[in-house]
Design a protein around this motif. Structure first.
Motif, PDB file in Angstrom:
ATOM      1  N   GLU A  40       0.826  -1.204   0.000  1.00 51.38           N
ATOM      2  CA  GLU A  40       0.000   0.000   0.000  1.00 51.38           C
ATOM      3  C   GLU A  40       0.862   1.257   0.000  1.00 51.38           C
ATOM      4  O   GLU A  40       1.965   1.276   0.548  1.00 51.38           O
ATOM      5  CB  GLU A  40      -0.896   0.019   1.247  1.00 51.38           C
ATOM      6  N   ILE A  60      -3.563   4.107  -0.814  1.00 55.23           N
ATOM      7  CA  ILE A  60      -3.784   3.561  -2.156  1.00 55.23           C
ATOM      8  C   ILE A  60      -3.521   2.062  -2.067  1.00 55.23           C
ATOM      9  O   ILE A  60      -2.416   1.622  -1.752  1.00 55.23           O
ATOM     10  CB  ILE A  60      -2.846   4.211  -3.187  1.00 55.23           C
ATOM     11  N   VAL A  64      -1.618  -1.729  -7.211  1.00 57.11           N
ATOM     12  CA  VAL A  64      -2.056  -0.459  -7.782  1.00 57.11           C
ATOM     13  C   VAL A  64      -2.229  -0.626  -9.285  1.00 57.11           C
ATOM     14  O   VAL A  64      -1.712  -1.566  -9.888  1.00 57.11           O
ATOM     15  CB  VAL A  64      -1.041   0.661  -7.490  1.00 57.11           C
ATOM     16  N   VAL A  67      -0.219   4.289 -12.062  1.00 55.61           N
ATOM     17  CA  VAL A  67      -0.168   5.573 -11.363  1.00 55.61           C
ATOM     18  C   VAL A  67       1.085   6.303 -11.830  1.00 55.61           C
ATOM     19  O   VAL A  67       2.202   5.844 -11.596  1.00 55.61           O
ATOM     20  CB  VAL A  67      -0.146   5.380  -9.835  1.00 55.61           C
ATOM     21  N   ILE A  75      -4.097  13.908  -3.267  1.00 49.30           N
ATOM     22  CA  ILE A  75      -5.097  13.029  -2.664  1.00 49.30           C
ATOM     23  C   ILE A  75      -5.279  13.470  -1.217  1.00 49.30           C
ATOM     24  O   ILE A  75      -4.330  13.500  -0.437  1.00 49.30           O
ATOM     25  CB  ILE A  75      -4.664  11.561  -2.744  1.00 49.30           C
ATOM     26  N   VAL A  81      -8.228   4.643  -1.680  1.00 54.40           N
ATOM     27  CA  VAL A  81      -8.218   4.298  -3.095  1.00 54.40           C
ATOM     28  C   VAL A  81      -8.099   2.784  -3.193  1.00 54.40           C
ATOM     29  O   VAL A  81      -7.165   2.188  -2.646  1.00 54.40           O
ATOM     30  CB  VAL A  81      -7.051   4.987  -3.824  1.00 54.40           C
TER      31      VAL A  81
END
Length: 258
Positions: A40, A60, A64, A67, A75, A81
């Motif tokens: 994360e 996040i 992922v 990105v 953010i 997310v």
């Protein structure tokens, strides 16, 4: 029939294989949980440094999506997310996009798994915005005016997107360039949205239109407040009439639906 002397041996071997499989299963899931937790991106991880801002309590999920353009992505605090979410600024990584933030996601938002937020000029998402899975939000689209050039090779056009505080965007909705949603707008799943919509509206469809809105006189159109189709006593009386009673009940339901 004489007993099979190998049966106990096979039973023991099956038991060993079953326990080994259970052990591997547990180990794999524990390992994947460890990978997810440590993959994360949070304010406590090195990945935070790449972003224009990654707020307190933000996260996040891992794995992922794509990105990139992090220096132009902000953010807010306590925004979550989901996994496999793409958030990008610009066409490709490594471009200098100027001094201003391009993708700004507010605080206390929840961005659903598999969502794509693709910004080139300006995408502003307010506070407390929730999306379902697989939502697509972009401020850029291809043009098609040149009849002699493939659409994919024509220079795209940008138009900023604004999503107001408190909006809910349903699963699979597409938010196109130029969209401006007011505060607390509910977007139905699968809607294709373009244009401006006021506060406290419910929109849906392809293209999306206002299905309900709240004004000085309340919700328009108002919610149906019809009473029960029939009382419990009537329902009990019909239940003893077999098929005939069921037919009467069905007719009543059709009348109410009409």
């Amino acid at each position: 029939m004489a007993p099979n002397p190998r049966a106990p041996r096979r039973t023991l071997a099956d038991r060993v294989r079953r326990r080994a499989r259970q052990g591997v299963h547990t180990a794999v899931h524990n390992a994947w949980g460890w990978v997810q937790r440590h993959g994360e991106i949070t304010p406590q991880t090195p990945g935070r440094r790449r972003f224009a801002y990654l707020g307190e309590g933000a996260c996040i999920g891992f794995p992922v999506g794509a990105v990139y353009g992090e220096p132009w992505i902000s953010i807010g605090d306590h925004t979550l997310v989901g996994t496999h979410v793409t958030i990008s600024a610009g066409f490709v990584p490594g471009l200098d996009l100027g001094p201003d933030v391009i993708v700004r996601i507010g605080g206390s938002c929840s961005i659903g798994r598999g969502t794509h937020i693709v910004g080139h000029q300006s995408i502003e998402i307010g506070d407390d915005v929730f999306t379902g899975p697989n939502v697509y939000i972009t401020d850029q689209n291809h043009t098609y005016g040149d009849l002699n050039t493939p659409i994919g090779r024509q220079w795209p056009e940008n138009n900023p997107v604004v999503i107001g505080d408190g909006c809910w965007i349903g699963t699979g909705a597409i938010i196109l360039p130029g969209t401006r949603l007011g505060r607390n707008v509910a977007v139905a799943g699968g809607a294709v949205v373009r244009g401006e919509f006021p506060d406290h509206a419910v929109i849906g469809g392809v293209p999306a239109k206002i299905l309900r809105s709240h004004g000085e006189s309340g919700w328009q159109p108002p919610l149906r407040t019809a009473g029960p189709v029939m009382s419990l006593d009537e329902l009990a009386a019909l239940s003893v009439d077999g098929i005939g009673g069921l037919q009467i009940l069905q007719d009543r339901l059709r009348e109410e639906a009409g």
